[in-house]
Design a protein around this motif. Structure first.
Motif, PDB file in Angstrom:
ATOM      1  N   THR A  11      -6.253  -9.207  17.332  1.00  0.00           N
ATOM      2  CA  THR A  11      -7.156  -8.848  18.429  1.00  0.00           C
ATOM      3  C   THR A  11      -7.574  -7.381  18.439  1.00  0.00           C
ATOM      4  N   THR A  12      -6.839  -6.534  17.757  1.00  0.00           N
ATOM      5  CA  THR A  12      -7.107  -5.100  17.804  1.00  0.00           C
ATOM      6  C   THR A  12      -7.701  -4.629  16.486  1.00  0.00           C
ATOM      7  N   PRO A  13      -8.897  -4.060  16.520  1.00  0.00           N
ATOM      8  CA  PRO A  13      -9.469  -3.512  15.280  1.00  0.00           C
ATOM      9  C   PRO A  13      -8.578  -2.395  14.731  1.00  0.00           C
ATOM     10  N   LEU A  14      -8.572  -2.254  13.419  1.00  0.00           N
ATOM     11  CA  LEU A  14      -7.727  -1.238  12.775  1.00  0.00           C
ATOM     12  C   LEU A  14      -7.894   0.136  13.416  1.00  0.00           C
ATOM     13  N   GLU A  15      -9.137   0.524  13.669  1.00  0.00           N
ATOM     14  CA  GLU A  15      -9.384   1.876  14.189  1.00  0.00           C
ATOM     15  C   GLU A  15      -8.932   2.068  15.632  1.00  0.00           C
ATOM     16  N   GLN A  16      -8.569   0.986  16.316  1.00  0.00           N
ATOM     17  CA  GLN A  16      -8.107   1.083  17.701  1.00  0.00           C
ATOM     18  C   GLN A  16      -6.593   0.876  17.839  1.00  0.00           C
ATOM     19  N   MET A  17      -5.909   0.668  16.735  1.00  0.00           N
ATOM     20  CA  MET A  17      -4.464   0.432  16.793  1.00  0.00           C
ATOM     21  C   MET A  17      -3.714   1.713  17.143  1.00  0.00           C
ATOM     22  N   SER A  18      -2.623   1.517  17.868  1.00  0.00           N
ATOM     23  CA  SER A  18      -1.733   2.649  18.146  1.00  0.00           C
ATOM     24  C   SER A  18      -1.026   3.023  16.838  1.00  0.00           C
ATOM     25  N   ARG A  19      -0.413   4.167  16.828  1.00  0.00           N
ATOM     26  CA  ARG A  19       0.317   4.597  15.620  1.00  0.00           C
ATOM     27  C   ARG A  19       1.407   3.578  15.267  1.00  0.00           C
ATOM     28  N   GLU A  20       2.116   3.093  16.269  1.00  0.00           N
ATOM     29  CA  GLU A  20       3.185   2.114  16.048  1.00  0.00           C
ATOM     30  C   GLU A  20       2.627   0.811  15.467  1.00  0.00           C
ATOM     31  N   GLN A  21       1.518   0.335  16.019  1.00  0.00           N
ATOM     32  CA  GLN A  21       0.887  -0.877  15.494  1.00  0.00           C
ATOM     33  C   GLN A  21       0.441  -0.658  14.044  1.00  0.00           C
ATOM     34  N   TRP A  22      -0.207   0.467  13.791  1.00  0.00           N
ATOM     35  CA  TRP A  22      -0.701   0.787  12.454  1.00  0.00           C
ATOM     36  C   TRP A  22       0.439   0.787  11.439  1.00  0.00           C
ATOM     37  N   GLU A  23       1.494   1.494  11.745  1.00  0.00           N
ATOM     38  CA  GLU A  23       2.635   1.598  10.831  1.00  0.00           C
ATOM     39  C   GLU A  23       3.266   0.230  10.581  1.00  0.00           C
ATOM     40  N   SER A  24       3.295  -0.629  11.595  1.00  0.00           N
ATOM     41  CA  SER A  24       3.927  -1.944  11.435  1.00  0.00           C
ATOM     42  C   SER A  24       3.116  -2.879  10.549  1.00  0.00           C
ATOM     43  N   LEU A  25       1.851  -2.578  10.312  1.00  0.00           N
ATOM     44  CA  LEU A  25       1.039  -3.402   9.409  1.00  0.00           C
ATOM     45  C   LEU A  25       1.468  -3.253   7.956  1.00  0.00           C
ATOM     46  N   CYS A  26       2.112  -2.145   7.643  1.00  0.00           N
ATOM     47  CA  CYS A  26       2.622  -1.961   6.283  1.00  0.00           C
ATOM     48  C   CYS A  26       3.746  -2.964   6.057  1.00  0.00           C
ATOM     49  N   ASP A  27       3.625  -3.766   5.000  1.00  0.00           N
ATOM     50  CA  ASP A  27       4.642  -4.783   4.735  1.00  0.00           C
ATOM     51  C   ASP A  27       5.833  -4.248   3.951  1.00  0.00           C
ATOM     52  N   GLY A  28       5.733  -3.006   3.471  1.00  0.00           N
ATOM     53  CA  GLY A  28       6.840  -2.412   2.733  1.00  0.00           C
ATOM     54  C   GLY A  28       6.953  -2.889   1.299  1.00  0.00           C
ATOM     55  N   CYS A  29       5.849  -3.326   0.711  1.00  0.00           N
ATOM     56  CA  CYS A  29       5.893  -3.844  -0.656  1.00  0.00           C
ATOM     57  C   CYS A  29       6.035  -2.743  -1.701  1.00  0.00           C
ATOM     58  N   GLY A  30       5.546  -1.544  -1.413  1.00  0.00           N
ATOM     59  CA  GLY A  30       5.629  -0.428  -2.349  1.00  0.00           C
ATOM     60  C   GLY A  30       4.520  -0.388  -3.383  1.00  0.00           C
ATOM     61  N   ARG A  31       3.629  -1.355  -3.379  1.00  0.00           N
ATOM     62  CA  ARG A  31       2.572  -1.383  -4.399  1.00  0.00           C
ATOM     63  C   ARG A  31       1.626  -0.196  -4.293  1.00  0.00           C
ATOM     64  N   CYS A  32       1.377   0.283  -3.087  1.00  0.00           N
ATOM     65  CA  CYS A  32       0.469   1.428  -2.950  1.00  0.00           C
ATOM     66  C   CYS A  32       1.132   2.715  -3.439  1.00  0.00           C
ATOM     67  N   CYS A  33       2.425   2.709  -3.614  1.00  0.00           N
ATOM     68  CA  CYS A  33       3.162   3.886  -4.086  1.00  0.00           C
ATOM     69  C   CYS A  33       3.273   3.936  -5.607  1.00  0.00           C
ATOM     70  N   LEU A  34       2.608   3.013  -6.280  1.00  0.00           N
ATOM     71  CA  LEU A  34       2.589   3.025  -7.739  1.00  0.00           C
ATOM     72  C   LEU A  34       1.418   3.868  -8.218  1.00  0.00           C
ATOM     73  N   HIS A  35       1.615   4.557  -9.323  1.00  0.00           N
ATOM     74  CA  HIS A  35       0.532   5.353  -9.894  1.00  0.00           C
ATOM     75  C   HIS A  35      -0.544   4.430 -10.447  1.00  0.00           C
ATOM     76  N   LYS A  36      -1.765   4.878 -10.272  1.00  0.00           N
ATOM     77  CA  LYS A  36      -2.918   4.144 -10.766  1.00  0.00           C
ATOM     78  C   LYS A  36      -3.758   5.082 -11.623  1.00  0.00           C
ATOM     79  N   LEU A  37      -4.453   4.494 -12.558  1.00  0.00           N
ATOM     80  CA  LEU A  37      -5.391   5.247 -13.390  1.00  0.00           C
ATOM     81  C   LEU A  37      -6.769   4.660 -13.130  1.00  0.00           C
TER      82      LEU A  37
END
Length: 162
Positions: A11-37
């Motif tokens: 129900t809440t657009p990404l740009e309107q999420m609270s900091r807590e809501q935003w952080e909780s969307l991260c699933d903790g997979c770690g894929r974004c922390c991998l180096h990319k070329l």
């Protein structure tokens, strides 16, 4: 008669999420922390199995989340504006799914209630990556799976165990 309230991510657009809501969307997979070329000629993103030096390669948690941007120069703090444009987040990413109006799958911690399901479902990088401190040349570590969704990744319900 009771009415179930839909979860905030529906129900809440990404740009309107609270900091807590935003952080909780991260699933903790770690894929974004991998180096990319990025391929110069085609602009294609090439994924590697090389993790940021701050990523715990077993738990997929940042070992210094609060100070990560100070300690790692190219660490990115995602914003809703960035998520609208970025082409290197995995297709299983909660931010991408919500951005695209898709439901969160069964293994997402907001659905399952535990951070362990992201590992159980084979979404996380746990045990599949190497720290940048040990890797050597990134070009020697190009792989496909971080940019792909494992089979069954988008199931709404947990698959039955056999």
């Amino acid at each position: 008669m009771t009415h179930d309230t839909p979860p905030f991510w529906e129900t809440t657009p990404l740009e309107q999420m609270s900091r807590e809501q935003w952080e909780s969307l991260c699933d903790g997979c770690g894929r974004c922390c991998l180096h990319k070329l990025r391929e110069e000629d085609t602009d294609e993103v090439l994924f590697t199995d090389v993790a940021c030096r701050l990523l715990d390669t077993d738990t997929c948690l940042c070992t210094d989340y609060a100070n990560r941007q100070r300690r790692v120069q190219d660490c990115i703090s995602l914003t809703a504006e960035m998520v609208a444009e970025i082409d290197w987040l995995p297709p299983t990413c909660g931010y991408i799914l919500v951005r695209d109006g898709e439901p969160l799958p069964w293994w997402h911690p907001l659905v399952s209630g535990t951070r362990e399901t992201v590992h159980e479902a084979g979404i996380s990088v746990s045990g599949r990556v190497i720290s940048e401190r040990k890797a050597g040349m990134l070009e020697d570590h190009v792989i496909d799976w971080p940019g792909e969704a494992p089979r069954g990744a988008f199931c709404r319900k947990r698959p039955r165990r056999r």
